[in-house]
Design an enzyme around this catalytic site. Structure first.
Site, PDB file in Angstrom:
ATOM      1  CB  THR A 222      63.073   5.396  -8.703  1.00 34.80           C
ATOM      2  OG1 THR A 222      63.635   4.766  -9.865  1.00 34.80           O
ATOM      3  CG2 THR A 222      63.977   5.125  -7.504  1.00 34.80           C
ATOM      4  N   GLY A 227      57.933   9.969  -6.950  1.00 32.67           N
ATOM      5  CA  GLY A 227      58.673   9.454  -5.802  1.00 32.67           C
ATOM      6  C   GLY A 227      59.098   8.011  -5.971  1.00 32.67           C
ATOM      7  CG  ASP A 256      73.560   6.240 -10.322  1.00 28.74           C
ATOM      8  OD1 ASP A 256      72.849   5.249 -10.567  1.00 28.74           O
ATOM      9  OD2 ASP A 256      74.349   6.744 -11.152  1.00 28.74           O
TER      10      ASP A 256
END
Length: 331
Positions: A222, A227, A256
């Site tokens: 990530t 992105g 998460d």
């Protein structure tokens, strides 16, 4: 596919001090600090990486199995998760310790003083996965931040049982040795890191990027506003842009949520690019919400927003995932 999420389950106590910590520190007396800050705001939030991931999966229509260690004070939190499709039947209860707590006070300059009480999380190393996995169809185990001994035990068990697993070391990279990290990552079907964790992982293991890719199926990184990237030793790298947020943002729990969306797509047999798009869309919902489990997935608007960002085919894939369809795009 049944997603089994192992890792931390915690409650966050977030306080605000209406002043600056620095103004309370006396030069020459820092070796004998004894201070009490009167906070005028308190928010109590549900948290823990494993619980956050499981909640996101539940919001997307899955019934993930949550595995971790908690205290007797978990009852209300457990009921919340169960109401959001999370199977908490394999959560271990400590007889002597409370559920993990994160206590954080923030001042007006955005400086923070925080303490993390591991509590019952330290007993997660006592959890055996084999009896849990025996009753599940096509399990995929997520090994997220937890008691380090528990993380290594879960990884070892997955290898011995021939069950695919996801390595998500995250915050525990700073604590674990290079040897432990190599043990945790080697053989993972998926490896999740952010950009900083990616650098720390290669530094501590002594592996180059190619060495990591030779040892895992897919490496998902990530990259914040840029992105996410998806890499493997056998395919070209795919980059997936973010879904643009609307209004103010609060980043706690975004990673998460991305993992939850990606895993939800994976469980529905979407390809990795489509799964990452689902992850980015869910991450943006969290980014727009204060708290890691305070968002809601409204199917129609969620699919429309995803389609506006990535195109109609991506929206159709997301719809099939929310509907529980196992039909692959183009099938």
């Amino acid at each position: 596919m049944t997603i089994v999420v192992t890792g931390s389950i915690a409650t966050d106590y977030l306080m605000v001090f209406p002043g600056r910590f620095a103004d309370q520190l006396v030069e020459g007396k820092l070796d004998t600090v004894s201070l009490s800050f009167l906070a005028d705001e308190l928010e109590i939030r549900r948290g823990g990486v494993a619980a956050n991931i499981a909640f996101g999966l539940g919001c997307l229509g899955h019934a993930p199995v949550l595995v971790g260690s908690v205290g007797a004070d978990f009852a209300e939190y457990g009921a919340w998760l169960a109401a959001h499709n999370v199977d908490t039947g394999h959560v271990r209860y400590s007889r002597t310790r409370h559920t993990a707590k994160f206590l954080c006070t923030t001042d007006t300059a955005q400086n923070q003083i925080a303490t993390f009480y591991a509590g019952a999380m330290n007993e997660a190393r006592e959890i055996e996965l084999a009896p849990i996995l025996a009753g599940l169809a096509d399990p995929l185990v997520v090994v997220s931040p937890n008691d380090p001994e528990a993380m290594l035990r879960h990884t070892t068990e997955c290898r011995e049982l021939g069950v695919p697993f996801v390595a998500d070391p995250s915050q525990q990279l700073a604590r674990m040795t290079g040897e432990d990290i190599r043990e945790l990552v080697d053989g993972a079907a998926y490896l999740f890191t952010n950009e900083y964790e990616r650098t720390l992982l290669t530094y501590k293991t002594g592996w180059a990027n190619d060495d990591v890719l030779d040892r895992v199926g897919t490496w998902v990184t990530t990259r914040g506003r840029l992105g996410a990237s998806i890499e493997s030793a056998e395919r070209a790298t795919v980059t997936v842009p973010v879904v643009a947020p609307a209004g103010r943002t609060e980043p706690t729990g975004v990673g998460d949520a991305f993992r939850a969306g990606f895993l939800a797509g994976t469980a529905r047999r979407l390809d990795e690019e489509r799964a990452a798009q689902l992850g980015c869309a869910l991450a943006t919902l969290v980014l727009e919400t204060v708290g890691t489990q305070e968002y809601e997935v409204e199917p129609v608007s969620f699919v429309e927003r995803l389609a506006r960002t990535y195109g109609p085919a991506a929206g159709a894939a997301a719809q099939s995932c929310l509907d529980g369809s196992l039909v692959k795009e183009g099938a």
